[in-house]
Motif scaffolding. Structure first.
Motif, mmCIF file in Angstrom:
data_model
loop_
_atom_site.group_PDB
_atom_site.id
_atom_site.type_symbol
_atom_site.label_atom_id
_atom_site.label_comp_id
_atom_site.label_asym_id
_atom_site.label_seq_id
_atom_site.Cartn_x
_atom_site.Cartn_y
_atom_site.Cartn_z
ATOM 1 N N ALA A 193 51.241 50.474 56.485
ATOM 2 C CA ALA A 193 50.535 49.504 55.639
ATOM 3 C C ALA A 193 50.414 48.157 56.333
ATOM 4 O O ALA A 193 49.360 47.499 56.263
ATOM 5 C CB ALA A 193 51.273 49.358 54.311
ATOM 6 N N ARG B 69 47.837 48.410 59.255
ATOM 7 C CA ARG B 69 46.472 48.443 58.719
ATOM 8 C C ARG B 69 46.041 47.053 58.266
ATOM 9 O O ARG B 69 44.897 46.637 58.494
ATOM 10 C CB ARG B 69 46.393 49.426 57.544
ATOM 11 N N TYR B 70 46.955 46.341 57.623
ATOM 12 C CA TYR B 70 46.629 44.981 57.185
ATOM 13 C C TYR B 70 46.378 44.068 58.377
ATOM 14 O O TYR B 70 45.427 43.277 58.371
ATOM 15 C CB TYR B 70 47.751 44.420 56.318
ATOM 16 N N THR C 195 40.175 50.034 51.126
ATOM 17 C CA THR C 195 40.224 49.703 52.559
ATOM 18 C C THR C 195 39.758 48.279 52.859
ATOM 19 O O THR C 195 39.672 47.895 54.027
ATOM 20 C CB THR C 195 39.357 50.690 53.359
ATOM 21 N N ARG D 163 44.251 46.144 51.625
ATOM 22 C CA ARG D 163 45.192 46.334 52.730
ATOM 23 C C ARG D 163 46.345 45.334 52.632
ATOM 24 O O ARG D 163 47.511 45.690 52.835
ATOM 25 C CB ARG D 163 44.478 46.159 54.070
#
Length: 310
Positions: free
Chosen positions: A200, A203-204, A140, A145
């Motif tokens: 993805a 989240r990044y 995480t 990420r």
């Protein structure tokens, strides 16, 4: 009579100006300039003329022959024939420009043929290896990420590393789940991605917002410790992750082959694949995923069950 203006190092800059006028990418221009400089260094080292009008077919032939017999200083292995072919094509375009500009009267590439090179099949990464690669990035923190988002975007879109690396944040459209990339010939195209890639990326972006460069309104999507990542940096990241995952090294371009194979293996239309991949020639369809074309043909035969219908 020749002058310093006819030296191919000077002429290469004029060639670069012409390429910029044609809207060629800086990466493409740099590739041409690098190959021309390699050629000039060879000529100078062998006390051969370095001016455009004085260079003959024999000089070029000697240079290509030297490439085909040279070894990689790092590995000790012979240079690949593809390497010689790449330099041949670069110099061929350069001398074509010189002929067009009437800097040379006779093009030394007339009636020359590029060196033969056996076609190499690029291996498609096995699904298990890709799962292990993604599992290696399953943390995480910022790098986890980011790297997950990069790898998933590669796999989901089949984009080239040179298309993924320079992406800006604004290139992403989460209303449509698409990214706009700049392909070869500086041709833009829009590529879609799926839900896992969307997750993805989101989240990044949330951890990216805390990056010091992002706070300063850096438009580049992929950030490293000191600023935007380069395509070389992305290649290093993939290599590092492969080592950590304990799998054979995967070159970023192999993701593109995986995408093409997967698309065709799942019944995707060839014309759609050409559009998504940014290809203009159908020859590329035969090239990508060729190493597993036999497997696709066998699977198609099993589905058709032709013999069982008689």
């Amino acid at each position: 009579m020749t002058s310093d203006l006819d030296d191919i190092r000077e002429l290469a800059e004029d060639f670069a100006t012409e390429l910029r006028r044609k809207n060629r990418s800086q990466r493409t221009i740099n590739g041409y300039l690098k190959h021309i400089e390699y050629f000039r260094a060879y000529l100078a080292a062998n006390e051969l003329p370095t001016t455009g009008p004085a260079i003959t077919r024999e000089h070029i032939g000697q240079y290509i022959e030297s490439l085909l017999t040279r070894t990689n200083l790092r590995t000790g292995e012979p240079l690949s024939p593809e390497y010689a072919r790449g330099q041949y094509r670069s110099l061929q375009q350069f001398f074509k420009y010189l002929e067009t500009e009437e800097i040379i009267e006779v093009n030394p590439f007339d009636r020359m043929t590029q060196p033969d090179a056996p076609e190499r099949q690029v291996p498609v990464p096995p699904l298990d290896a890709l799962k292990r690669l993604l599992a290696e990035c399953a943390g995480t923190n910022f790098e986890d990420r980011r790297d997950t988002a990069i790898i998933r975007l590669f796999l989901d879109t089949g984009c080239r590393r040179g298309e993924i690396a320079p992406l800006s944040v604004d290139a992403l459209d989460f209303a449509e789940n698409t990214a706009t990339v700049l392909g070869k010939g500086r041709r833009p195209r829009t590529v879609p991605f799926g839900d896992k890639t969307r997750t993805a990326l989101r989240r990044y972006l949330r951890v990216r917002a805390q990056h010091p460069k992002a706070v300063n309104d850096e438009p580049a999507l992929w950030l490293g410790k000191f600023g935007p990542m380069t395509d070389h940096g992305i290649g290093q990241m993939v290599e590092r992750r492969c080592q950590a995952a304990g799998i054979e090294h995967i070159h970023p371009h192999q993701f593109r082959h995986f995408f093409a194979h997967n698309w065709l293996d799942n019944g995707g239309q060839e014309q759609d694949l050409m559009m998504l991949a940014g290809w203009r020639s159908r020859q590329m369809l035969a090239k990508y995923g060729k190493s597993v074309a036999v497997d696709r043909a066998k699977a198609a035969h099993r589905r058709a069950r032709l013999g069982d219908q008689i």
